[in-house]
Design an enzyme around this catalytic site. Structure first.
Site, PDB file in Angstrom:
ATOM      1  N   GLY A 155       0.758  -1.247   0.000  1.00 34.32           N
ATOM      2  CA  GLY A 155       0.000   0.000   0.000  1.00 34.32           C
ATOM      3  C   GLY A 155       0.781   1.286   0.000  1.00 34.32           C
ATOM      4  O   GLY A 155       0.201   2.354  -0.229  1.00 34.32           O
ATOM      5  N   GLU A 201       3.933  -6.733   1.928  1.00 34.11           N
ATOM      6  CA  GLU A 201       3.503  -7.148   0.586  1.00 34.11           C
ATOM      7  C   GLU A 201       3.520  -5.958  -0.375  1.00 34.11           C
ATOM      8  O   GLU A 201       2.492  -5.604  -0.955  1.00 34.11           O
ATOM      9  CB  GLU A 201       2.082  -7.728   0.641  1.00 34.11           C
ATOM     10  N   GLY A 261       3.834  -3.753  -3.674  1.00 35.98           N
ATOM     11  CA  GLY A 261       3.733  -3.964  -5.111  1.00 35.98           C
ATOM     12  C   GLY A 261       4.191  -2.710  -5.833  1.00 35.98           C
ATOM     13  O   GLY A 261       5.305  -2.618  -6.340  1.00 35.98           O
ATOM     14  N   CYS A 317     -12.299   3.105 -28.811  1.00 37.95           N
ATOM     15  CA  CYS A 317     -13.563   3.785 -29.085  1.00 37.95           C
ATOM     16  C   CYS A 317     -14.357   3.996 -27.797  1.00 37.95           C
ATOM     17  O   CYS A 317     -15.409   3.380 -27.587  1.00 37.95           O
ATOM     18  CB  CYS A 317     -14.356   2.991 -30.108  1.00 37.95           C
ATOM     19  N   GLU A 318     -13.816   4.805 -26.940  1.00 35.59           N
ATOM     20  CA  GLU A 318     -14.443   5.173 -25.670  1.00 35.59           C
ATOM     21  C   GLU A 318     -13.986   6.596 -25.369  1.00 35.59           C
ATOM     22  O   GLU A 318     -12.793   6.885 -25.471  1.00 35.59           O
ATOM     23  CB  GLU A 318     -13.915   4.301 -24.504  1.00 35.59           C
ATOM     24  N   TYR A 337       0.618  -2.015 -12.074  1.00 37.06           N
ATOM     25  CA  TYR A 337      -0.769  -1.995 -12.533  1.00 37.06           C
ATOM     26  C   TYR A 337      -0.872  -1.419 -13.957  1.00 37.06           C
ATOM     27  O   TYR A 337      -1.825  -0.725 -14.296  1.00 37.06           O
ATOM     28  CB  TYR A 337      -1.656  -1.232 -11.532  1.00 37.06           C
TER      29      TYR A 337
HETATM   30  N1  LLP Z   1      -1.476  -7.081  -0.636  1.00 35.68           N
HETATM   31  C1  LLP Z   1      -2.772  -7.189  -0.957  1.00 35.68           C
HETATM   32  C2  LLP Z   1      -3.615  -8.156  -0.218  1.00 35.68           C
HETATM   33  C3  LLP Z   1      -3.318  -6.390  -1.973  1.00 35.68           C
HETATM   34  O1  LLP Z   1      -4.614  -6.511  -2.269  1.00 35.68           O
HETATM   35  C4  LLP Z   1      -2.498  -5.469  -2.662  1.00 35.68           C
HETATM   36  C5  LLP Z   1      -3.042  -4.636  -3.736  1.00 35.68           C
HETATM   37  C6  LLP Z   1      -1.130  -5.401  -2.305  1.00 35.68           C
HETATM   38  C7  LLP Z   1      -0.654  -6.206  -1.287  1.00 35.68           C
HETATM   39  C8  LLP Z   1      -0.162  -4.475  -2.995  1.00 35.68           C
HETATM   40  O2  LLP Z   1      -0.494  -3.146  -2.819  1.00 35.68           O
HETATM   41  P1  LLP Z   1       0.490  -1.977  -3.341  1.00 35.68           P
HETATM   42  O3  LLP Z   1       1.760  -2.071  -2.516  1.00 35.68           O
HETATM   43  O4  LLP Z   1       0.781  -2.221  -4.753  1.00 35.68           O
HETATM   44  O5  LLP Z   1      -0.267  -0.740  -3.102  1.00 35.68           O
HETATM   45  N2  LLP Z   1      -5.041  -1.294  -9.500  1.00 35.68           N
HETATM   46  C9  LLP Z   1      -4.904  -0.285  -8.465  1.00 35.68           C
HETATM   47  C10 LLP Z   1      -4.267  -0.832  -7.213  1.00 35.68           C
HETATM   48  C11 LLP Z   1      -4.997  -2.021  -6.638  1.00 35.68           C
HETATM   49  C12 LLP Z   1      -4.304  -2.627  -5.480  1.00 35.68           C
HETATM   50  C13 LLP Z   1      -4.898  -3.952  -5.149  1.00 35.68           C
HETATM   51  N3  LLP Z   1      -4.273  -4.601  -4.068  1.00 35.68           N
HETATM   52  C14 LLP Z   1      -4.123   0.893  -9.031  1.00 35.68           C
HETATM   53  O6  LLP Z   1      -3.701   0.818 -10.175  1.00 35.68           O
HETATM   54  O7  LLP Z   1      -3.957   1.912  -8.364  1.00 35.68           O
END
Ligand code: LLP
Length: 415
Positions: free
Chosen positions: A239, A273, A275, A343-344, A371
């Site tokens: 997050g 975790e 990302g 086309c949007e 993402y």
């Molecule tokens: N752990 C869990 C259980 C998650 O659901 C997520 C992301 C992460 C870790 C990793 O989160 P991060 O460190 O990447 O914030 N598509 C959206 C973001 C969706 C995140 C979903 N879950 C965007 O492009 O902003």
């Protein structure tokens, strides 16, 4: 150190000119910097020093197997949310014991295959999932290690589509129910309790919700201890946000320190975790300007990348920087919306930008490593872009551009 720089007015990824990549692999193409991924991994890992921890990269952010392979080599584990992601991790050289399994819809097949393989922890999202896992484990004769994903009811203060830790969200289990489930789980012969887990949202830019959630979890862990349930690890999810425009999120060091200082007195292993923070700023998308179109109200730079390649602006109103690949051009300033071929009307990648480009010139969307490709689609029957990873002066094609056969081949005509 930033690994995307202009050298002789040409935007480079590490030592390779993006224009050269476009020449070899076409556009649109995602380009990742290996050195940036490595730097970001260490930014999370180093502040822990010798405090027990695991960094389980969230595969959904960017699931290319070469990216996973690099992270595995750096020492990462993985957070997965599907059997598909499981297969990717294994193909990339990851081990089942490096994996935690999140997500709220784990099927019996997913639970069976991953438990049989020996993954390290299931992050459970509901009472029925706990029961289903106990049944699966009993059938296999194997013990399943679990944590319960709590919903700490804190506001991550981020876009409403990517906040996950509020009561009204579908994720996690409220604290009172979680207490009851831990007590139930303790009696289940094929379940072993290991952790407490949560994930409150994504693109978080302040520490407050992060520390609040840690405090809530620790309170629960203490209560569980009093009733004889020993928790070994705290999984704080991902997050942490990145700068896209003018956000100033906490540095990973500050983030890690704020968690470690709270958790240390309780001797818990910490699982992260992350990302976006690992891969977001490690990727750009190169795209070509097909047309400069003058409208009555607005001008448009029509590019060959669209919401099918990168959906965040259309889905979340996300702002992405869009820059010229060659910044020494005699092109005139053009005030425009940057739009894709789909086309949007929502296929807009950048609103109200000023660019110095001619038709045929290259642009780069920056900070799109997370993402980006992982949320891409074939909408309008457009092939998914190529992905390359740059390592110094070397370019690795880590996913070739899709072909028409890739898209249409799986379909069947009627007899
Ligand atoms: N752990 C869990 C259980 C998650 O659901 C997520 C992301 C992460 C870790 C990793 O989160 P991060 O460190 O990447 O914030 N598509 C959206 C973001 C969706 C995140 C979903 N879950 C965007 O492009 O902003």
């Amino acid at each position: 150190m930033n690994h995307f720089n202009y050298i002789n007015n040409q935007l480079h990824a590490e030592q390779v000119a993006l224009s050269e990549i476009a020449k070899s692999y076409g556009t649109p193409t995602y380009v990742y910097s290996k050195a940036t991924i490595e730097r970001h991994y260490h930014a999370f890992n180093t502040p822990f020093a010798d405090y027990p921890h695991r960094i389980c990269y969230s595969v959904k952010a960017n699931s290319n197997i070469a990216v996973l392979q690099q992270l595995k080599r750096l020492g990462a584990g993985f957070d997965i949310v599907s059997l598909g992601e499981f297969h990717r991790v294994i193909k990339a050289g990851g081990k089942p014991e490096d994996i935690v399994f999140s997500g709220l819809a784990k099927t019996t097949e997913e639970l069976t295959v991953t438990l049989d393989a020996g993954i390290s922890c299931f992050n459970l999202e509901s009472e029925n999932e706990l029961h289903r896992l106990q049944t699966v484990a009993e059938k296999l004769g194997k013990t399943a290690t679990i944590s319960i994903r709590i919903n700490p009811d804190v506001d991550a203060k981020t876009h409403h589509h990517i906040t996950t830790g509020k009561k009204q969200n579908k994720f996690g289990i409220d604290i009172e129910t979680a207490k009851r489930l831990y007590k139930e789980a303790r009696k289940m012969p094929f379940i072993e309790i290991a952790g407490v887990d949560y994930h409150i949202g994504s693109q978080i830019t302040t520490l407050e919700p992060i520390t609040k959630a840690v405090d809530t979890a620790i309170e629960l862990i203490q209560e569980l201890k009093e009733s004889g349930i020993q928790i070994k690890h705290l999984d704080v999810g991902g997050g942490l946000g990145i700068p896209y425009k003018d956000e100033v999120p906490p540095h990973p060091t500050e983030y890690v320190n704020s968690i470690v200082e709270r958790v240390k007195p309780y001797n818990l292993e910490i699982i992260l975790e992350p990302g976006r923070c690992i891969i977001g700023n490690a990727g750009v998308l190169i795209t070509k300007v097909e047309y400069l179109k003058k409208g009555e109200m607005k001008n448009f730079a029509v590019i060959d990348a669209g919401m099918n390649d990168y959906i965040r602006p259309s889905l979340y109103d996300a702002w992405q920087n869009i820059i010229e690949v060659n910044n020494n051009t005699d092109a005139e300033k053009f005030e425009c919306d940057v739009v894709g071929p789909i086309c949007e009307s929502s296929d807009v990648l950048g609103k109200e930008r000023t660019l110095k480009v001619n038709e045929g010139d290259l642009l780069a969307l920056t900070s799109v490593g997370a993402y980006g490709f992982s949320m891409s689609s074939n909408y309008n029957t457009r092939p998914k872009p190529a992905e390359v990873l740059v390592d110094g002066d070397k370019v690795h094609l880590i996913r070739r551009r899709e072909t028409y056969e890739d898209m249409i081949g799986p379909e069947n005509l009627l007899d």
